[in-house]
Design an enzyme around this catalytic site. Structure first.
Site, PDB file in Angstrom:
ATOM      1  N   TRP A  12      -2.376   9.426   5.104  1.00 39.86           N
ATOM      2  CA  TRP A  12      -1.296  10.256   5.660  1.00 39.86           C
ATOM      3  C   TRP A  12       0.012   9.487   5.823  1.00 39.86           C
ATOM      4  CZ3 TRP A  12      -2.800  14.356   9.903  1.00 39.86           C
ATOM      5  CH2 TRP A  12      -3.634  15.330   9.330  1.00 39.86           C
ATOM      6  N   LYS A  13      -0.053   8.170   5.634  1.00 36.95           N
ATOM      7  CA  LYS A  13       1.151   7.337   5.827  1.00 36.95           C
ATOM      8  C   LYS A  13       1.770   7.625   7.197  1.00 36.95           C
ATOM      9  CE  LYS A  13       1.832   7.574   0.894  1.00 36.95           C
ATOM     10  NZ  LYS A  13       2.622   7.121  -0.209  1.00 36.95           N
ATOM     11  N   HIS A  98      -1.820  -1.813   0.841  1.00 41.11           N
ATOM     12  CA  HIS A  98      -1.118  -0.702   0.183  1.00 41.11           C
ATOM     13  C   HIS A  98       0.235  -1.219  -0.316  1.00 41.11           C
ATOM     14  CE1 HIS A  98       1.041   3.061  -0.416  1.00 41.11           C
ATOM     15  NE2 HIS A  98      -0.144   3.655  -0.468  1.00 41.11           N
ATOM     16  N   GLU A 100       3.073  -0.073  -0.201  1.00 42.76           N
ATOM     17  CA  GLU A 100       4.178   0.073   0.757  1.00 42.76           C
ATOM     18  C   GLU A 100       4.135  -1.051   1.796  1.00 42.76           C
ATOM     19  OE1 GLU A 100       3.485   4.196   1.715  1.00 42.76           O
ATOM     20  OE2 GLU A 100       4.049   4.727  -0.337  1.00 42.76           O
ATOM     21  N   SER A 213      -0.109  10.087  -7.086  1.00 36.13           N
ATOM     22  CA  SER A 213       0.189  11.475  -7.475  1.00 36.13           C
ATOM     23  C   SER A 213      -1.049  12.281  -7.888  1.00 36.13           C
ATOM     24  CB  SER A 213       1.260  11.518  -8.572  1.00 36.13           C
ATOM     25  OG  SER A 213       2.488  10.995  -8.078  1.00 36.13           O
ATOM     26  N   GLY A 234      -2.172  10.473  -1.292  1.00 40.14           N
ATOM     27  CA  GLY A 234      -1.133  10.466  -0.272  1.00 40.14           C
ATOM     28  C   GLY A 234      -0.691  11.876   0.060  1.00 40.14           C
ATOM     29  N   GLY A 235       0.428  12.309  -0.535  1.00 41.86           N
ATOM     30  CA  GLY A 235       1.061  13.589  -0.205  1.00 41.86           C
ATOM     31  C   GLY A 235       0.105  14.773  -0.166  1.00 41.86           C
TER      32      GLY A 235
HETATM   33  C1  PEP Z   1      -0.711   6.642  -1.645  1.00 47.01           C
HETATM   34  O1  PEP Z   1       0.219   6.492  -0.883  1.00 47.01           O
HETATM   35  O2  PEP Z   1      -1.716   5.926  -1.502  1.00 47.01           O
HETATM   36  C2  PEP Z   1      -0.601   7.663  -2.686  1.00 47.01           C
HETATM   37  C3  PEP Z   1      -1.456   7.629  -3.664  1.00 47.01           C
HETATM   38  O3  PEP Z   1       0.411   8.582  -2.554  1.00 47.01           O
HETATM   39  P1  PEP Z   1       0.618   9.921  -3.463  1.00 47.01           P
HETATM   40  O4  PEP Z   1      -0.716  10.565  -3.642  1.00 47.01           O
HETATM   41  O5  PEP Z   1       1.549  10.774  -2.638  1.00 47.01           O
HETATM   42  O6  PEP Z   1       1.211   9.486  -4.741  1.00 47.01           O
END
Ligand code: PEP
Length: 251
Positions: A12-13, A98, A100, A213, A234-235
């Site tokens: 969920w970040k 991660h 980030e 993604s 993620g999203g």
């Molecule tokens: C993530 O942050 O680990 C990720 C895969 O993000 P997203 O699915 O939004 O690309």
């Protein structure tokens, strides 16, 4: 059949408030409807929500994890949270390394390895992230970079039960872009071979997730690739319906 139980993990970040518990309740209810998925389901909310969500998810098929931890158990580290604290809050797994964290907090492979060791020290599962930047991909360095991250970040004692690898190309995170299935397969095959060098007989049982993604519309194609044992999302994990739709690949 690989004998490896896939994992669909949501990151969920820095999103989510106490009011987001409805999404967790919806995921739990979705997991209990229809055939049981042949995959583990995990949501990693911000640290503020781990204890509350773990309570809601206790005795359900949903596990709750965390997104980062400090390498030490306790001490003078203002603002940091240890793996022991997250275990105490009810986390089953912790994401470490991660991209980030590596980019925004300058985390080196050494730091990531120390954090992963702390996770294993609490008998939790470490989800260790690796992945190349766009420049590294364009420069033909993907396999070299990912192998180096793996060698540098895998802690002593990593085994099939306590360690999961997440391959997340940095340029695919949050962009809507994904590598070709051939490119994903090439990296996951290399990770499996590298794990054989690093962890011997444990390598065959280690789960290797793809992240970047992943959404309901591309999950089936990505999850069908050899050596892809689930997804780090993620999203699309922020909405119960999308998370459940991705998980339904394994129903
Ligand atoms: C993530 O942050 O680990 C990720 C895969 O993000 P997203 O699915 O939004 O690309």
């Amino acid at each position: 059949m690989t004998g490896r139980t896939p994992i669909v993990a949501g990151n969920w970040k820095m999103n989510g408030l106490k009011a987001s518990k409805g999404e967790i309740e919806a995921i739990i209810s979705g997991l209990g409807t229809g055939p049981a998925p042949r995959a583990e389901a995990l949501i990693c909310p911000p640290a503020t929500l781990v204890a509350g969500f773990a309570e809601i998810a206790s005795s359900s098929a949903l596990a709750i994890g965390a997104q980062d931890c400090h390498a030490r158990v306790s001490g003078a580290h203002t603002g940091d949270i240890s793996a022991q604290m997250l275990a105490d809050a009810g986390a089953s797994s912790i994401i470490v390394g991660h991209s980030e964290r590596r980019a925004d907090h300058g985390e080196s492979n050494e730091t990531v390895r120390a954090k992963a060791a702390a996770v294993l020290g609490e008998r939790l599962t470490a989800i260790i992230c690796v992945g190349e930047t766009e420049a590294e991909r364009k420069g033909g360095k993907t396999l070299e970079v990912v192998a180096g991250q793996l060698r540098g970040s895998l802690p002593e004692g990593a085994n099939a039960a306590n360690t999961v690898i997440a391959y997340e190309p940095v340029w695919a995170i949050g962009t809507g872009l994904t590598p070709t299935t051939g490119d994903v397969g090439e990296v996951h095959d290399m990770i499996r071979r590298e794990l054989e060098n690093l962890a011997g007989g444990e390598a065959a049982g280690m789960r290797i997730l793809y992240g970047g993604s992943v959404k309901p519309s591309n999950a089936a194609e990505l999850m069908a690739i050899d050596n892809v044992d689930g997804a780090l999302v993620g999203g699309a994990s922020l909405k119960a319906d999308d998370f459940l739709a991705i998980l339904s690949v394994y129903r």
